[in-house]
Design a protein around this motif. Structure first.
Motif, PDB file in Angstrom:
ATOM      1  N   GLY A  47       0.694  -1.158   0.035  1.00  0.00           N
ATOM      2  CA  GLY A  47       0.090  -0.180   0.023  1.00  0.00           C
ATOM      3  C   GLY A  47       0.446   1.978  -0.199  1.00  0.00           C
ATOM      4  O   GLY A  47      -0.053   2.451  -0.096  1.00  0.00           O
ATOM      5  N   CYS A  48       2.102   1.544   0.458  1.00  0.00           N
ATOM      6  CA  CYS A  48       2.936   2.049   0.120  1.00  0.00           C
ATOM      7  C   CYS A  48       2.897   2.917  -1.279  1.00  0.00           C
ATOM      8  O   CYS A  48       2.654   2.396  -1.887  1.00  0.00           O
ATOM      9  N   GLY A  49       2.714   4.006  -1.473  1.00  0.00           N
ATOM     10  CA  GLY A  49       2.565   4.548  -2.562  1.00  0.00           C
ATOM     11  C   GLY A  49       4.399   5.303  -3.303  1.00  0.00           C
ATOM     12  O   GLY A  49       4.392   5.544  -4.732  1.00  0.00           O
ATOM     13  N   LEU A  50       5.514   5.055  -3.098  1.00  0.00           N
ATOM     14  CA  LEU A  50       6.480   4.795  -3.842  1.00  0.00           C
ATOM     15  C   LEU A  50       6.694   4.548  -4.606  1.00  0.00           C
ATOM     16  O   LEU A  50       7.376   5.159  -5.425  1.00  0.00           O
ATOM     17  N   GLY A  51       6.325   3.064  -5.256  1.00  0.00           N
ATOM     18  CA  GLY A  51       6.229   2.121  -5.667  1.00  0.00           C
ATOM     19  C   GLY A  51       6.290   2.767  -7.624  1.00  0.00           C
ATOM     20  O   GLY A  51       6.662   2.890  -8.287  1.00  0.00           O
ATOM     21  N   SER A  52       4.856   3.721  -6.655  1.00  0.00           N
ATOM     22  CA  SER A  52       4.172   4.207  -8.230  1.00  0.00           C
ATOM     23  C   SER A  52       5.778   6.214  -8.704  1.00  0.00           C
ATOM     24  O   SER A  52       5.199   5.698  -9.627  1.00  0.00           O
ATOM     25  N   SER A  77      19.662   9.729  -3.502  1.00  0.00           N
ATOM     26  CA  SER A  77      18.691   9.881  -2.231  1.00  0.00           C
ATOM     27  C   SER A  77      19.148   9.968  -0.477  1.00  0.00           C
ATOM     28  O   SER A  77      20.313  10.436  -0.728  1.00  0.00           O
ATOM     29  N   GLY A  78      18.102  11.058  -0.021  1.00  0.00           N
ATOM     30  CA  GLY A  78      18.882  10.531   1.123  1.00  0.00           C
ATOM     31  C   GLY A  78      18.671  10.146   1.982  1.00  0.00           C
ATOM     32  O   GLY A  78      18.860   8.582   1.322  1.00  0.00           O
ATOM     33  N   ILE A  79      18.270   9.380   2.921  1.00  0.00           N
ATOM     34  CA  ILE A  79      17.574   8.481   4.715  1.00  0.00           C
ATOM     35  C   ILE A  79      16.107   8.397   4.152  1.00  0.00           C
ATOM     36  O   ILE A  79      15.730   9.782   4.425  1.00  0.00           O
ATOM     37  N   GLY A  80      15.880   7.405   3.939  1.00  0.00           N
ATOM     38  CA  GLY A  80      14.321   6.789   4.517  1.00  0.00           C
ATOM     39  C   GLY A  80      13.580   5.993   3.289  1.00  0.00           C
ATOM     40  O   GLY A  80      14.507   5.672   2.433  1.00  0.00           O
ATOM     41  N   CYS A  81      12.602   5.708   3.614  1.00  0.00           N
ATOM     42  CA  CYS A  81      12.291   4.787   2.677  1.00  0.00           C
ATOM     43  C   CYS A  81      12.507   4.802   0.921  1.00  0.00           C
ATOM     44  O   CYS A  81      12.648   4.654   0.425  1.00  0.00           O
ATOM     45  N   SER A  82      12.680   6.291   0.626  1.00  0.00           N
ATOM     46  CA  SER A  82      12.417   6.805   0.191  1.00  0.00           C
ATOM     47  C   SER A  82      13.934   6.646  -0.483  1.00  0.00           C
ATOM     48  O   SER A  82      13.668   6.570  -2.340  1.00  0.00           O
ATOM     49  N   GLY A  83      14.856   6.976   0.012  1.00  0.00           N
ATOM     50  CA  GLY A  83      16.141   6.509  -0.045  1.00  0.00           C
ATOM     51  C   GLY A  83      16.643   4.972  -0.865  1.00  0.00           C
ATOM     52  O   GLY A  83      17.646   5.173  -1.603  1.00  0.00           O
TER      53      GLY A  83
END
Ligand code: SF4
Length: 274
Positions: free
Chosen positions: A28-33, A56-62
């Protein structure tokens, strides 16, 4: 053979590092899209893929820097923009894109965003806004709306949140947009425009974090937050950015669009370039 399913591969196979998959993101996370939008925009940008760099920095988006099959840097917390600035100034031929989260870019890295936009460094910043620090347990961040609950504000956040498009435009960005992980076609087109534009571009992307912000605020699963976007978002490129704050608690409208597209001199090591 009848009934056999032939799988030729995914259209983005060449742009993703398959050996790093499956990814770590929650269902359900939006990052892949959002990452897929960026990969498609890069592929269609007309800029050779060996000229693209993702920082990228740090975090899930990283994680995006590691998943994309391009030259990339997964940098230290809050420092994606300084890394990107150094890359661009050292090698102006590179198309440098920062992909990071609201906490990384606006809290720990806020100072760097401010000055890169002011100088009009020729980089693209894609800021994933999930309204909290997802990876570290759903704490309050600089984009958490007033009244919203997080693990560190269980009675509701008392601090005003950044209005990111208004902030980026005020700082000097030459292209400013806001979309969501649901608006993939518009987001792709915005990314394409940002990649082809000279100067500091900024795109905010609202993205579900069901295990963090969604859970604390009774939004439900990732799909439920997508429904919330569908219900509440309006597209208005002419919107007054000063009034484009996000209020997730009261089911009010969220303004989306490509808000700003202007020209101004770009910073180069030799000075400003028209
Ligand atoms: Fe996505 Fe939130 Fe899970 Fe991170 S914690 S992967 S942002 S859903």
């Amino acid at each position: 053979m009848s009934g056999e399913i032939f799988v030729k591969g995914h259209p983005l196979d060449g742009l993703l590092r398959a050996d790093r998959l499956p990814h770590i993101w929650c269902p359900g996370c939006g990052l892949g899209s959002v990452m897929a939008c960026l990969a498609n925009a890069m592929a269609d940008s007309g800029i050779p893929l060996d000229k693209h760099v993702v920082v990228s920095g740090i975090g899930c988006s990283g994680r995006v820097a590691g998943y994309m099959n391009l030259d990339s840097f997964h940098t230290t917390h809050g420092r994606a923009i300084p890394f990107a600035t150094g890359l661009k100034l050292a090698n102006p031929e590179l198309e440098v894109t920062v992909f990071s989260g609201d906490g990384d870019l606006l809290a720990i890295g806020g100072n760097h965003l401010l000055h890169a936009a002011r100088r009009n460094i020729d980089i693209n910043v894609i800021c994933i806004n999930n309204f909290n620090y997802g990876m570290t347990g759903g704490q309050v961040g600089p984009t958490t709306p007033v009244g919203a609950r997080t693990t560190t504000t269980p009675y509701g956040n008392a601090e005003p949140a950044f209005n990111l498009p208004h902030l980026a435009a005020s700082l000097g960005a030459v292209f400013v947009a806001r979309w969501t992980a649901l608006h993939v076609r518009q987001l792709y087109r915005s990314m394409l425009r940002a990649l082809q534009k000279r100067g500091f571009t900024f795109i905010e992307v609202l993205s579900p974090c069901p295990v963090g912000f969604g859970k604390s605020n009774d939004i439900g699963e990732g799909l439920d937050e997508m429904w919330l976007y569908r219900r509440n978002c309006i597209i208005d490129p002419q919107a007054d950015l000063a009034r484009a704050d996000i209020d997730m608690k009261h089911d009010s409208q969220i303004v989306l669009g490509d808000f700003l597209d202007i020209e101004r001199p770009v910073f180069r090591p030799s000075g400003l370039e028209e």
